[in-house]
Design a protein around this motif. Sequence first.
Motif, short mmCIF file in Angstrom:
data_model
loop_
_atom_site.label_atom_id
_atom_site.label_comp_id
_atom_site.label_asym_id
_atom_site.label_seq_id
_atom_site.Cartn_x
_atom_site.Cartn_y
_atom_site.Cartn_z
N UNK A 179 0.83 -1.20 0.00
CA UNK A 179 0.00 0.00 0.00
C UNK A 179 0.87 1.26 0.00
N UNK A 180 1.95 1.22 0.76
CA UNK A 180 2.86 2.38 0.81
C UNK A 180 3.49 2.62 -0.55
N UNK A 181 3.94 1.53 -1.19
CA UNK A 181 4.55 1.66 -2.52
C UNK A 181 3.53 2.22 -3.53
N UNK A 182 2.29 1.69 -3.44
CA UNK A 182 1.28 2.17 -4.39
C UNK A 182 0.99 3.65 -4.17
N UNK A 183 0.89 4.06 -2.90
CA UNK A 183 0.64 5.47 -2.62
C UNK A 183 1.83 6.34 -3.03
N UNK A 184 3.02 5.81 -2.85
CA UNK A 184 4.21 6.55 -3.24
C UNK A 184 4.26 6.75 -4.76
N UNK A 185 3.95 5.66 -5.49
CA UNK A 185 3.92 5.76 -6.95
C UNK A 185 2.83 6.74 -7.41
N UNK A 186 1.67 6.67 -6.73
CA UNK A 186 0.59 7.58 -7.11
C UNK A 186 0.99 9.03 -6.82
N UNK A 187 1.67 9.24 -5.72
CA UNK A 187 2.09 10.60 -5.36
C UNK A 187 3.14 11.09 -6.36
N UNK A 188 4.08 10.20 -6.71
CA UNK A 188 5.09 10.60 -7.70
C UNK A 188 4.45 10.95 -9.04
N UNK A 189 3.47 10.13 -9.44
CA UNK A 189 2.78 10.41 -10.71
C UNK A 189 2.04 11.72 -10.64
N UNK A 190 1.36 11.98 -9.52
CA UNK A 190 0.63 13.24 -9.37
C UNK A 190 1.60 14.43 -9.34
N UNK A 191 2.71 14.23 -8.67
CA UNK A 191 3.70 15.30 -8.61
C UNK A 191 4.26 15.59 -10.01
N UNK A 192 4.47 14.54 -10.82
CA UNK A 192 4.95 14.76 -12.19
C UNK A 192 3.92 15.50 -13.03
N UNK A 193 2.66 15.16 -12.90
CA UNK A 193 1.62 15.84 -13.65
C UNK A 193 1.53 17.30 -13.24
N UNK A 194 1.71 17.56 -11.91
CA UNK A 194 1.65 18.94 -11.45
C UNK A 194 2.81 19.75 -12.05
N UNK A 195 3.98 19.15 -12.14
CA UNK A 195 5.11 19.87 -12.72
C UNK A 195 4.89 20.15 -14.21
N UNK A 196 4.35 19.17 -14.88
CA UNK A 196 4.07 19.38 -16.31
C UNK A 196 3.04 20.49 -16.50
N UNK A 197 2.00 20.47 -15.61
CA UNK A 197 0.98 21.51 -15.74
C UNK A 197 1.55 22.88 -15.43
N UNK A 198 2.44 22.92 -14.45
CA UNK A 198 3.05 24.21 -14.11
C UNK A 198 3.95 24.70 -15.24
N UNK A 199 4.63 23.80 -15.91
CA UNK A 199 5.50 24.20 -17.03
C UNK A 199 4.66 24.73 -18.19
N UNK A 200 3.53 24.10 -18.42
CA UNK A 200 2.66 24.55 -19.50
C UNK A 200 2.14 25.94 -19.21
N UNK A 201 1.76 26.17 -17.98
CA UNK A 201 1.19 27.48 -17.60
C UNK A 201 2.24 28.58 -17.69
N UNK A 202 3.53 28.22 -17.48
CA UNK A 202 4.55 29.25 -17.53
C UNK A 202 4.98 29.56 -18.96
N UNK A 203 4.67 28.75 -19.95
CA UNK A 203 5.08 29.03 -21.35
C UNK A 203 4.40 30.29 -21.87
N UNK A 204 5.17 31.21 -22.59
CA UNK A 204 4.54 32.42 -23.12
C UNK A 204 3.61 32.07 -24.26
N UNK A 205 2.62 32.94 -24.42
CA UNK A 205 1.66 32.70 -25.49
C UNK A 205 2.25 33.15 -26.82
#
Length: 205
Positions: A179-205
């Motif tokens: 369960x800990x490993x699954x939650x860790x993987x889920x958190x890592x995946x969510x953290x990666x998506x958040x970084x990608x979303x933040x990078x997209x938002x920072x790109x100039x139009x």
Amino acid sequence: MAEASGSDSSNRCEENGREGSSPKSLLPGTTISRVKLLDTMVDTFLQKLIAAGSYQRFTDCYKHFYQLQPEMTQRIYDKFVTQLQTSIWEEISEIKQEGNLEAILNSLDKIVEEGRDRKEPAWRPSGIPEADLRSTMAPYFLQQRDALQRRVQKQEAENRQLADAVLAGRRQVEELQLQIQARQQAWQALHGEQRELAAVLREPE
């Protein structure tokens, strides 16, 4: 006078004899406890002792003193017989207490009484020491073996319960790790998506 003295000096002995049952006066089939039998034997011994040491024989041994002081001789003899009886009974009582005779004799009476209702023949030695020892000790060793087997079985059952509890605990630990490993993987995946979303938002139009 000698007869009266012998009668007076043996009063205690005769009273004890009346209190206890004489073996000769018992009806057929009647039993007497061994404690009472011992007291009766002591009473009989004292009666015979007093009869053997009668006042007449006492005065014969101290003839001159008896002729001078007959009453004093009478008192001395009575006191001597009384002290002799008291001393013997005290010795017997001390022996009874030190050896716990009354309890032992009563226990023996109980064993004999219980043995009367037993129909099977009592054990008798065969004359072969090895066989007698084996027949006597074998039941004891078998009993001890059965007791040890029961203890071993009980201990084995407890060990199995402990082993099952340990296995159950290990399974719970493994499930928690998964369960800990699954939650860790889920958190890592969510953290990666958040970084990608933040990078997209920072790109100039």
